[in-house]
Design a protein around this motif. Sequence first.
Motif, PDB file in Angstrom:
ATOM      1  N   ALA B  44      42.883  38.080  40.175  1.00 11.80           N
ATOM      2  CA  ALA B  44      44.288  38.314  39.841  1.00 11.80           C
ATOM      3  C   ALA B  44      44.448  39.726  39.325  1.00 11.80           C
ATOM      4  O   ALA B  44      43.481  40.413  39.021  1.00 11.80           O
ATOM      5  CB  ALA B  44      44.728  37.322  38.785  1.00 11.80           C
ATOM      6  N   GLY B  45      45.697  40.167  39.223  1.00 11.55           N
ATOM      7  CA  GLY B  45      45.921  41.520  38.729  1.00 11.55           C
ATOM      8  C   GLY B  45      46.086  42.472  39.893  1.00 11.55           C
ATOM      9  O   GLY B  45      46.657  42.109  40.924  1.00 11.55           O
ATOM     10  N   TYR B  46      45.558  43.682  39.751  1.00  9.53           N
ATOM     11  CA  TYR B  46      45.920  44.623  40.801  1.00  9.53           C
ATOM     12  C   TYR B  46      45.167  44.413  42.116  1.00  9.53           C
ATOM     13  O   TYR B  46      45.600  44.919  43.156  1.00  9.53           O
ATOM     14  CB  TYR B  46      45.916  46.064  40.290  1.00  9.53           C
ATOM     15  CG  TYR B  46      44.662  46.894  40.337  1.00  9.53           C
ATOM     16  CD1 TYR B  46      43.385  46.396  40.231  1.00  9.53           C
ATOM     17  CD2 TYR B  46      44.804  48.278  40.451  1.00  9.53           C
ATOM     18  CE1 TYR B  46      42.290  47.220  40.240  1.00  9.53           C
ATOM     19  CE2 TYR B  46      43.710  49.126  40.458  1.00  9.53           C
ATOM     20  CZ  TYR B  46      42.451  48.586  40.354  1.00  9.53           C
ATOM     21  OH  TYR B  46      41.368  49.426  40.356  1.00  9.53           O
ATOM     22  N   HIS B  47      44.129  43.612  42.095  1.00  5.78           N
ATOM     23  CA  HIS B  47      43.491  43.242  43.368  1.00  5.78           C
ATOM     24  C   HIS B  47      44.446  42.380  44.168  1.00  5.78           C
ATOM     25  O   HIS B  47      44.652  42.581  45.362  1.00  5.78           O
ATOM     26  CB  HIS B  47      42.206  42.459  43.131  1.00  5.78           C
ATOM     27  CG  HIS B  47      41.179  43.232  42.378  1.00  5.78           C
ATOM     28  ND1 HIS B  47      40.424  44.215  42.959  1.00  5.78           N
ATOM     29  CD2 HIS B  47      40.779  43.164  41.090  1.00  5.78           C
ATOM     30  CE1 HIS B  47      39.598  44.719  42.052  1.00  5.78           C
ATOM     31  NE2 HIS B  47      39.792  44.094  40.915  1.00  5.78           N
ATOM     32  N   LEU B  69      46.664  32.671  49.753  1.00  2.51           N
ATOM     33  CA  LEU B  69      45.959  33.467  48.755  1.00  2.51           C
ATOM     34  C   LEU B  69      45.908  32.762  47.406  1.00  2.51           C
ATOM     35  O   LEU B  69      46.935  32.369  46.863  1.00  2.51           O
ATOM     36  CB  LEU B  69      46.672  34.816  48.600  1.00  2.51           C
ATOM     37  CG  LEU B  69      46.119  35.786  47.550  1.00  2.51           C
ATOM     38  CD1 LEU B  69      44.734  36.252  47.940  1.00  2.51           C
ATOM     39  CD2 LEU B  69      47.049  36.991  47.417  1.00  2.51           C
ATOM     40  N   SER B  70      44.702  32.569  46.888  1.00  2.19           N
ATOM     41  CA  SER B  70      44.551  32.024  45.533  1.00  2.19           C
ATOM     42  C   SER B  70      43.969  33.109  44.659  1.00  2.19           C
ATOM     43  O   SER B  70      42.990  33.744  45.033  1.00  2.19           O
ATOM     44  CB  SER B  70      43.567  30.853  45.543  1.00  2.19           C
ATOM     45  OG  SER B  70      44.007  29.829  46.366  1.00  2.19           O
ATOM     46  N   PHE B  72      42.572  34.345  40.776  1.00  2.00           N
ATOM     47  CA  PHE B  72      42.002  33.835  39.526  1.00  2.00           C
ATOM     48  C   PHE B  72      41.541  34.980  38.650  1.00  2.00           C
ATOM     49  O   PHE B  72      41.314  36.084  39.119  1.00  2.00           O
ATOM     50  CB  PHE B  72      40.766  32.971  39.819  1.00  2.00           C
ATOM     51  CG  PHE B  72      41.004  31.841  40.749  1.00  2.00           C
ATOM     52  CD1 PHE B  72      40.679  31.936  42.084  1.00  2.00           C
ATOM     53  CD2 PHE B  72      41.561  30.661  40.278  1.00  2.00           C
ATOM     54  CE1 PHE B  72      40.891  30.878  42.949  1.00  2.00           C
ATOM     55  CE2 PHE B  72      41.772  29.600  41.130  1.00  2.00           C
ATOM     56  CZ  PHE B  72      41.442  29.710  42.470  1.00  2.00           C
ATOM     57  N   GLY B  73      41.352  34.679  37.360  1.00  8.05           N
ATOM     58  CA  GLY B  73      40.768  35.659  36.463  1.00  8.05           C
ATOM     59  C   GLY B  73      39.300  35.867  36.864  1.00  8.05           C
ATOM     60  O   GLY B  73      38.738  35.084  37.614  1.00  8.05           O
ATOM     61  N   TYR B  74      38.683  36.883  36.318  1.00  2.00           N
ATOM     62  CA  TYR B  74      37.334  37.285  36.751  1.00  2.00           C
ATOM     63  C   TYR B  74      36.312  36.156  36.731  1.00  2.00           C
ATOM     64  O   TYR B  74      35.703  35.836  37.751  1.00  2.00           O
ATOM     65  CB  TYR B  74      36.852  38.430  35.861  1.00  2.00           C
ATOM     66  CG  TYR B  74      35.507  38.992  36.260  1.00  2.00           C
ATOM     67  CD1 TYR B  74      34.333  38.546  35.665  1.00  2.00           C
ATOM     68  CD2 TYR B  74      35.418  39.969  37.233  1.00  2.00           C
ATOM     69  CE1 TYR B  74      33.105  39.052  36.034  1.00  2.00           C
ATOM     70  CE2 TYR B  74      34.190  40.499  37.604  1.00  2.00           C
ATOM     71  CZ  TYR B  74      33.033  40.041  37.003  1.00  2.00           C
ATOM     72  OH  TYR B  74      31.820  40.550  37.373  1.00  2.00           O
ATOM     73  N   HIS B  75      36.121  35.538  35.570  1.00  3.77           N
ATOM     74  CA  HIS B  75      35.080  34.509  35.482  1.00  3.77           C
ATOM     75  C   HIS B  75      35.475  33.278  36.255  1.00  3.77           C
ATOM     76  O   HIS B  75      34.644  32.609  36.855  1.00  3.77           O
ATOM     77  CB  HIS B  75      34.812  34.143  34.023  1.00  3.77           C
ATOM     78  CG  HIS B  75      34.286  35.291  33.241  1.00  3.77           C
ATOM     79  ND1 HIS B  75      33.055  35.828  33.467  1.00  3.77           N
ATOM     80  CD2 HIS B  75      34.835  36.023  32.258  1.00  3.77           C
ATOM     81  CE1 HIS B  75      32.860  36.840  32.657  1.00  3.77           C
ATOM     82  NE2 HIS B  75      33.929  36.986  31.898  1.00  3.77           N
ATOM     83  N   ASP B  76      36.766  32.955  36.253  1.00  2.00           N
ATOM     84  CA  ASP B  76      37.235  31.803  37.001  1.00  2.00           C
ATOM     85  C   ASP B  76      36.929  31.977  38.475  1.00  2.00           C
ATOM     86  O   ASP B  76      36.488  31.046  39.148  1.00  2.00           O
ATOM     87  CB  ASP B  76      38.754  31.639  36.844  1.00  2.00           C
ATOM     88  CG  ASP B  76      39.142  31.408  35.402  1.00  2.00           C
ATOM     89  OD1 ASP B  76      40.329  31.553  35.090  1.00  2.00           O
ATOM     90  OD2 ASP B  76      38.250  31.082  34.597  1.00  2.00           O
ATOM     91  N   TYR B  78      34.597  33.658  39.877  1.00  2.00           N
ATOM     92  CA  TYR B  78      33.162  33.460  40.084  1.00  2.00           C
ATOM     93  C   TYR B  78      32.828  31.977  40.173  1.00  2.00           C
ATOM     94  O   TYR B  78      32.168  31.524  41.099  1.00  2.00           O
ATOM     95  CB  TYR B  78      32.405  34.108  38.931  1.00  2.00           C
ATOM     96  CG  TYR B  78      30.901  33.974  38.994  1.00  2.00           C
ATOM     97  CD1 TYR B  78      30.207  33.272  38.016  1.00  2.00           C
ATOM     98  CD2 TYR B  78      30.185  34.564  40.018  1.00  2.00           C
ATOM     99  CE1 TYR B  78      28.837  33.157  38.060  1.00  2.00           C
ATOM    100  CE2 TYR B  78      28.810  34.446  40.068  1.00  2.00           C
ATOM    101  CZ  TYR B  78      28.137  33.752  39.088  1.00  2.00           C
ATOM    102  OH  TYR B  78      26.778  33.635  39.139  1.00  2.00           O
ATOM    103  N   TRP B 317      34.217  46.111  44.571  1.00  2.00           N
ATOM    104  CA  TRP B 317      34.492  44.748  44.988  1.00  2.00           C
ATOM    105  C   TRP B 317      34.352  44.703  46.503  1.00  2.00           C
ATOM    106  O   TRP B 317      34.743  45.637  47.192  1.00  2.00           O
ATOM    107  CB  TRP B 317      35.905  44.322  44.605  1.00  2.00           C
ATOM    108  CG  TRP B 317      36.074  44.028  43.159  1.00  2.00           C
ATOM    109  CD1 TRP B 317      36.331  44.922  42.172  1.00  2.00           C
ATOM    110  CD2 TRP B 317      36.013  42.747  42.526  1.00  2.00           C
ATOM    111  NE1 TRP B 317      36.427  44.288  40.959  1.00  2.00           N
ATOM    112  CE2 TRP B 317      36.246  42.950  41.149  1.00  2.00           C
ATOM    113  CE3 TRP B 317      35.795  41.452  42.992  1.00  2.00           C
ATOM    114  CZ2 TRP B 317      36.266  41.900  40.239  1.00  2.00           C
ATOM    115  CZ3 TRP B 317      35.819  40.408  42.073  1.00  2.00           C
ATOM    116  CH2 TRP B 317      36.047  40.632  40.719  1.00  2.00           C
TER     117      TRP B 317
END
Lengths: 285, 430, 279
Positions: B44-47, B69-70, B72-76, B78, B317
């Motif tokens: 999520a975010g600018y990606h 498109l789904s 998620f936050g970084y750890h989520d 992963y 990424w």
Amino acid sequence: MRRKEKYLSLFFLLPSLLIYALLIIYPLYETIHLSFYKYRYIEKKIEFVGLRNYEKLLSYELFQKAIINTLVFDVMATSLQLLTGFTLALIFSKSFKFRPIFLPLAILPMVMPAAVVCSIWKLMFDYRFGILNNILASIGLPRLEWLTNPHLAMISMVIVDTWQYTPFVFLVLLAGLQSIPRELYEAAMVDGASKFDIFKSITLPLLMPHIKIVVLLRIIDTFKIFTKPALLTGGGPGDATETLTLFFYKEAFRFFELGTGATVSVIVTVIVGVLSILYLKRVRL
Amino acid sequence: MKGVSKIILVVVIVIILIGALAVYFSMAPTPKEEVVTIKVAAPAGYHAESIKVALEFWEKEYPNIKVELSTFGYHDLYEKIVLSMREAKAVYDVIQIDDPWMPEFGEAGWLANLDELAKQYGFEIDYDDFVDTALWVGRHPYKTGPQLALPVCGNVELTAYRKDLFEKYGIPHPPKTWSEVLAAAKKISENEPEVYGTVMRGMRGNPIVSNFLPVLWAFGGRIIDDKGNAVVNSPEAIEALKVWLELAKYSPPGIESFSSDEVKAYLYSGKAAIATEVWPGWVGKLDDPTVSQVVGKVEVCVPPGEKTSPAPMIGVWLLGIPHNSEHKKEALQFILFLTSKRIQKLKSLYTGYPPTRKSVYEDETVVNKYRWYPVQLEALMTSRPRPRITQWAKVESILGLYLSKALIGEMTPEEALNAANKEITEALKG
Amino acid sequence: MRLTRIVEEIIFYIILAVVMTTILFPIYWMAITSVKIERDVITDVPVFLPTYITLKHYEDVLIYQNFTRYIVNTFIVSIIAIGISLFAGSLAAYALTRLGLPANLDNIFLFITLLVRMLPTGAFVIPLYLILDSLGLINTLTGLAIAYQIYILPLSIWLLLGFFRSVPIEVEEAGLVDGASRLTVFRMIILPLVMPGLIATMIVDFMTIWNEYFYALIFLTAPDVMTISVVIGGYLTEYGTLWGQLCAAGLISSLPILILASYIQKYIVESFGYAGIVR
């Protein structure tokens, strides 16, 4: 008649039992089972290690610190929340003009998503840009290192947790207060009892079952504290706010070491179980 | 008479209905084009923003391939992609991967071989235009193996500093070594009461490690040597940590819990002179007056070296295809689209998304808008990745803990690094 | 006498003001952050009343990111989950407090309930994922609602236990003596008396589920069934927190329960008088 009643009562329990069976048996078995293995989820490497996980964990300094931190946090948070929740319940049991507006507002903290709560509090705790220190500075008090002093960091977490979960204690105790029959109060006042006496002899005893339950629930719940250390401090500074569930989460979902994760879970459950049993014995529910 | 007309009316209606049905059924069904839906998982975010920009063009050019498109936050993210690739049923067809995850996924054989796929479906991947270092992390084994993921976000660590303050005090810029940075920080903080010399990320975990690594590498230190041993307590490393702690002295109080928010805050408000570790996603708005109070005053440079030449940390990424995806062809098309020159340029212009292609970095329009792109390209081309081990998450966590302890003074640099080395050695065995 | 009354009132209102301010201050901060422009969020001098206000964050969240969809999803999951748990829970609580159970089964049941509460819900995620997958319930709101029973069924049972216990047996016996069946007694006499308890339990269950994050993350995969907590987690990016959107989303997501609580608060707060029965 009695036989029929006994079957009826089992029938009443059936829905809950079915749900437990479905959701608990297999995962619980898996978790206990896995705790004796080293299991790397991604590499699909499984290796039986017996009690080695337990040995390693219990002698690992960070894990030991996590146990202590979690216990300390639990005691501090639960006590504080009992106090604040009870106060709120007393305040709101009295009918005053703005109550219908204030009551929903008072439960707002628990209704906010944890991510938002932690982020805003982190902002408020900031040494320089945070509103708390700015207020302190404006009245001439020194700025505090809310999240970066090892001791203060733990207290800051307790503050945030209390802010967030007081509504839980508050609601349960409020409903409890409301179920005390008015006539008891009236009878006592007719007899000339003072407010303090009424509180001591009527309110407190009749509220006790609810207090006992809510404290037990909080003891168990705060033990699982995770989001706050994760978002506010990352478990730091150093290991000052490392908690058991944070430790578990890192093992199981960052390193994907499910064996160690399972071991942590078993240890946590045992500790919580022991705490609860001790509590129940003392308190005689 | 009335009865007969009724019957006739009914018969007429029935005939019309039958006729209509006959016409309907006899109409040759328009050959329904196969609509494939591919599921994409991204951070999520600018990606996510950049993918959405690309989707506006994708939907017009590839109407048969729908993208779900789904984000998620970084750890989520992963956790979700690990679960999806580990269990039999694929949930996602295209996943965005952070480079430290590549060794794990590569080792597990979870990513489709893009070279083979491209050959199979007749697509060309123009590797020449991509920045080499970014391509290398997408290969398993690193640099030499087949391409398992294509880089889409050219993230590399940089340094930002107040050019105006450097000039005011006659300090040559850009700073080429960490010693210069330290001297500059000292000078500026002594003479500018409102400004801190440095601002760094000190929060335990990934932030503090990411902030420390460039200094470690600049002093010749490493986490793991060529033979795979942990060497994080080498003399070079200890020296690096001491210098890093010196730098931290000039940072604002509270650095022990700083993450990107705080560093940005100090940099953008002009309260810090040097941000030792910044990422492209943080510096995009430095010249935007609605956000920044230091418009035109901040310069971005390649992080300094010291004993060795600069080794900025790469953090790209990549886009990959899970091995159990059932729409690999369409997934590859989408990946090639997102990493194509045209789309990377568009993404960059609209959202500032760092490209992974040299041609985009050198494109005039783009450079006009983002004046530090040449620096970013240079940093990317000379960048170094984090150790290519499957246990990186654990190693980073261990290092993060002990660095934090050193920062608050609970342990001396030697104690901290020795303890870290011991645990890392243990972790590498597993 | 009059004077002490007034002093009491004043003290009461002062305490109330202090308490409400402590509770609401962070909320206030959230609210103004949700309308501030980025530059005003982290500032040297705190901005209590921003000079520029923007509704852009709300626009982004509600319109571009389709946030209302997620609120609806979360609502659906909650309703299903709470329905299950109140149903199973009140039956269980009734049986435990009123009906005898063979061979100490009631203590065992309570112990199991307590045990469930103590279980490491995080560790169960992967086994539960496999169970739900085999039932075809992954990525469904119903599946999530069933999984949530781990959180709320024990909670409901424990809370309702307390409330059921505080209803005197005499009331029931009166009904039974009059010839009503157990079920009728439950419906017509007990239920109204435990209403405050049921409502309180419902709200607490709601709050537990509304912001639950981990199970929602793992058991739901497609964007159209996502719940709010996962979406909100996405506002914390490595490049910095998206403050405006985070706070806007946070406030929006708290509205449904706030409204719910406002409507049903009178059930918790007004006492259902026991007309004539004194324990």
